[in-house]
Design a protein around this motif. Structure first.
Motif, mmCIF file in Angstrom:
data_model
loop_
_atom_site.group_PDB
_atom_site.id
_atom_site.type_symbol
_atom_site.label_atom_id
_atom_site.label_comp_id
_atom_site.label_asym_id
_atom_site.label_seq_id
_atom_site.Cartn_x
_atom_site.Cartn_y
_atom_site.Cartn_z
ATOM 1 N N VAL A 282 0.813 -1.214 0.000
ATOM 2 C CA VAL A 282 0.000 0.000 0.000
ATOM 3 C C VAL A 282 0.851 1.271 0.000
ATOM 4 C CG1 VAL A 282 -2.044 -0.983 1.065
ATOM 5 C CG2 VAL A 282 -0.176 -0.121 2.504
ATOM 6 N N THR A 283 0.265 2.350 -0.431
ATOM 7 C CA THR A 283 0.971 3.629 -0.452
ATOM 8 C C THR A 283 0.247 4.654 0.412
ATOM 9 O OG1 THR A 283 -0.244 4.209 -2.441
ATOM 10 C CG2 THR A 283 1.969 3.310 -2.734
ATOM 11 N N SER A 284 -0.415 4.175 1.459
ATOM 12 C CA SER A 284 -1.071 5.089 2.383
ATOM 13 C C SER A 284 -1.079 4.459 3.768
ATOM 14 C CB SER A 284 -2.515 5.355 1.937
ATOM 15 O OG SER A 284 -3.239 4.137 1.944
ATOM 16 N N GLY A 285 -1.357 5.289 4.757
ATOM 17 C CA GLY A 285 -1.463 4.757 6.109
ATOM 18 C C GLY A 285 -0.223 5.009 6.936
ATOM 19 N N LEU A 286 -0.353 4.739 8.226
ATOM 20 C CA LEU A 286 0.709 5.052 9.180
ATOM 21 C C LEU A 286 1.932 4.165 8.960
ATOM 22 C CD1 LEU A 286 -1.705 5.418 12.195
ATOM 23 C CD2 LEU A 286 -0.290 7.253 11.268
#
Ligand SMILES: Nc1ncnc2c1ncn2[C@@H]1O[C@H](COP(=O)(O)OP(=O)(O)OP(=O)(O)O)[C@@H](O)[C@H]1O
Ligand SMILES: [Mg+2]
Lengths: 333, 268
Positions: A282-286
């Motif tokens: 993924v390329t988002s998130g913490l």
């Protein structure tokens, strides 16, 4: 015999609470029907005539005691301030001090001084920037969504299965080995399978969180069901409850607090699994943000994200605690 | 409306046991009669009562209530236990109206009247955990009465209460049962309770559990505990009991500690 026939003329008995009828019936002294024998007799009631003096003095004392409870009592206020302000503040201060010491040790060691961004000052500066630019929300939101979906699935699967296992000892024995086996597999070990099985990265991450979070919910629910007083089932059956009513009126209310205690544990493990799971594609998130900050050597941002993770975890835990309280029927002791 | 009860040669053997717990128990109870069932701990009193309530089915024989064979529990014959076992997440009122809720009925006026009847009208919205043991047992009584049962089965319902509350509740339940024309079966360890409440006392013996005798208590109600007739009846019952199941020692009232012998599962 119909229900209507069985209805009793309760309201047609106005004399029940009076002593008159009983006296005439049994020829013995009247006892007010409403008075529980275990409760103190009302002051000035029948039979108190000979002891009127002490009774009156007791009445005089009462307003004084009442007034006393409303006064400002320093020990109570102090205890309150200590527990809600001073002790938490002290805990935070100790944590910050340790962090600052660590940052100072890193900065003063030439070999690792490149990591000086981990210290509190740069970290909070980076955090301020993240919040000011609004970037932090874009980072938090996908993670919260994944956590939320994972917990939802854990709930949807864990609660019914937990109830079933709690009710049926046969089912409990059948599932014991498989469940303990599956439970012991690290959720991260499922990663390759998850990636193969799910079309999207999001799907895979939600799966991993579900796999981690379902066990605490399931086992806590099952344990809650097993702790239900068997008499509660008996009484409800006797009152004519069918299976659905038993579930809705007895079982679920009885185990509400256990379910949410399980959810609280689940939030803990889900939050732990989330970050490494987001190291996936993924390329988002913490988790992604941490990885990204590491790759770009922005250690102050990395430390800021760690702080964000801690704060959100703390808030989620607080939410669970309030849910447990909300569904708890055990009186505080 | 009171129901007649007839028990036709019940024999019951628990799963995994070789000897029967109850053997050829036969009895019949007239509508509106108040019957006490006394006997040593473990002789099968609770088991028999569960069968009257339909909460357990005998391995042989059957129970008829008002001519209908008992095959499952029903709100028409209601059982009260030693523990009030109220639902702590419900208020007093919600507990009392639970049976009506299960039946899909609502009757707030009736619940009001019942709470008044048991002297808890002012506690309707209280948390049941804030009530005393006696008050909780009164709520349980209101709950049992709400569904207009024809038969009230009481399994040592007052044994956890102090003596004063117990005496008050014995009189009250007995009075309510007469007033509402209920048939009453009360299991008790307490000779006094039997004499205070029953028209007839059945004496059970163990191994196997069976009814070995009975004694009519022919005293006016409400019972006058201080009267000579009461004391005589009490003495006579003790003598009868000793003669039938005693071993010479004073066996009249196995005290509260024997209740611990009952399998007590952890309360939630
Ligand atoms: N579910 C059960 N499974 C196996 N045996 C049981 C079960 N319930 C009761 N028994 C046995 O049946 C016998 C009678 O039990 P019961 O509870 O009816 O006695 P009781 O007369 O009510 O005793 P107490 O006065 O102590 O309440 C006892 O020996 C008990 O161990
Ligand atoms: Mg018993």
């Amino acid at each position: 015999m119909t229900a209507a026939e069985g209805t009793l003329p309760l309201t047609a008995e106005p004399a029940l609470t009076g002593g008159e009828q009983r006296r005439s019936a049994g020829g013995r002294p009247a006892r007010p029907a409403a008075a529980d024998a275990g409760a103190p007799a009302p002051p000035g009631g029948a039979g108190d005539a000979g002891r009127s003096a002490p009774a009156r003095s007791a009445v005089i004392e009462r307003p004084a005691r009442h007034w006393h409870t409303r006064t400002f009592r320093w020990p109570a206020v102090r205890a309150f301030l200590l527990s809600t302000v001073a002790y938490p503040a002290l805990g935070i201060a100790v944590l910050l001090a340790l962090w600052w010491l660590g940052g100072w040790a890193i900065a003063s060691n030439e070999d690792v001084s490149a990591f000086a961004g981990f210290a509190p000052a740069p970290a909070f500066a980076a955090l301020g920037e993240l919040v000011a630019s609004g970037d932090v929300w874009g980072t938090i939101y996908p993670s919260l969504y994944r956590i939320g979906m994972g917990l939802l699935w854990a709930f949807v699967i864990g609660v019914p299965v937990g109830v079933a296992i709690g009710l049926s000892s046969a089912l409990r024995e059948v599932t014991h080995v498989p469940f303990q086996f599956l439970r012991m597999i690290s959720p991260l070990a499922w990663m390759p399978i998850a990636v193969l099985a799910f079309a999207t990265w999001d799907g895979a991450i939600v799966f991993l969180i579900t796999v981690a979070a379902v066990w605490p919910v399931l086992f806590s629910t099952a344990q809650g069901v097993r702790r239900i007083d068997p008499l509660w089932f008996k009484v409800a059956r006797n009152l004519g409850a069918d299976g659905w009513q038993m579930l809705r009126r007895v079982i679920m209310p009885a185990i509400g607090q256990d379910i949410f205690a399980g959810l609280r544990l689940a939030v803990g493990v889900a939050w732990i699994v989330l970050v490494p799971a987001e190291y996936l594609g993924v390329t988002s998130g913490l988790g992604y943000a941490i990885n990204d900050a590491r790759d770009t050597l922005e250690y102050d941002t990395l430390a800021a994200i760690v702080v964000v993770i801690g704060i959100i975890g703390f808030l989620l835990d607080g939410l669970c605690v309030s849910l447990i309280k909300r569904f708890s029927w055990r009186q505080a002791d | 409306m009171a129901a007649s009860v007839s028990v036709d040669f019940i024999t019951h053997t628990f799963k995994g046991q070789s000897a029967p717990t109850l053997k050829d128990v036969e009895l019949s109870i007239r509508p509106g009669e108040q019957v006490a069932l006394i006997g040593r701990s473990g002789c099968g009193k609770s088991t028999l009562l569960h069968m009257l309530a339909g909460l357990m089915l005998p391995t042989e024989g059957c129970v008829h209530i008002r001519g209908h064979m008992v095959t499952k529990p029903s709100a028409k014959w209601n059982m009260m236990f030693q523990k009030p076992s109220l639902y702590p997440w419900m208020s007093v009122r919600q507990n009392a109206e639970l049976g009506l809720l299960f039946a899909g009925r609502r009757d707030p006026a009736r619940i009001d009247a019942l709470l008044d009847l048991v002297g808890l009208a002012d506690k309707a919205d209280a948390n049941v955990q804030s009530l005393s043991g006696g008050q909780q047992q009164r709520v349980a009584l209101a709950r049992s009465l709400a569904t207009s049962p024809e038969l009230l089965l009481l399994d040592e319902p007052f044994s956890a209460l102090d003596a004063f509350t117990r005496a008050a509740l014995q009189d009250e339940v007995s009075r309510i049962a007469r007033q509402e024309k209920l048939t009453l079966v009360i299991v008790t360890h307490d000779i006094d309770e039997a004499v205070a409440m029953a028209d007839r006392v059945l004496i059970m013996a163990a191994n196997p559990g069976r009814i070995v005798g009975e004694m009519a208590i022919d005293l006016p109600t409400p019972r006058e505990r201080a009267s000579a007739e009461y004391s005589r009846a009490r003495e006579q019952l003790m003598t009868t009991f000793d003669g039938l199941v005693g071993d010479g020692r004073s066996t009249a009232a196995p005290s509260a500690d024997t209740q611990d012998a009952e399998p007590q599962r952890a309360a939630a």
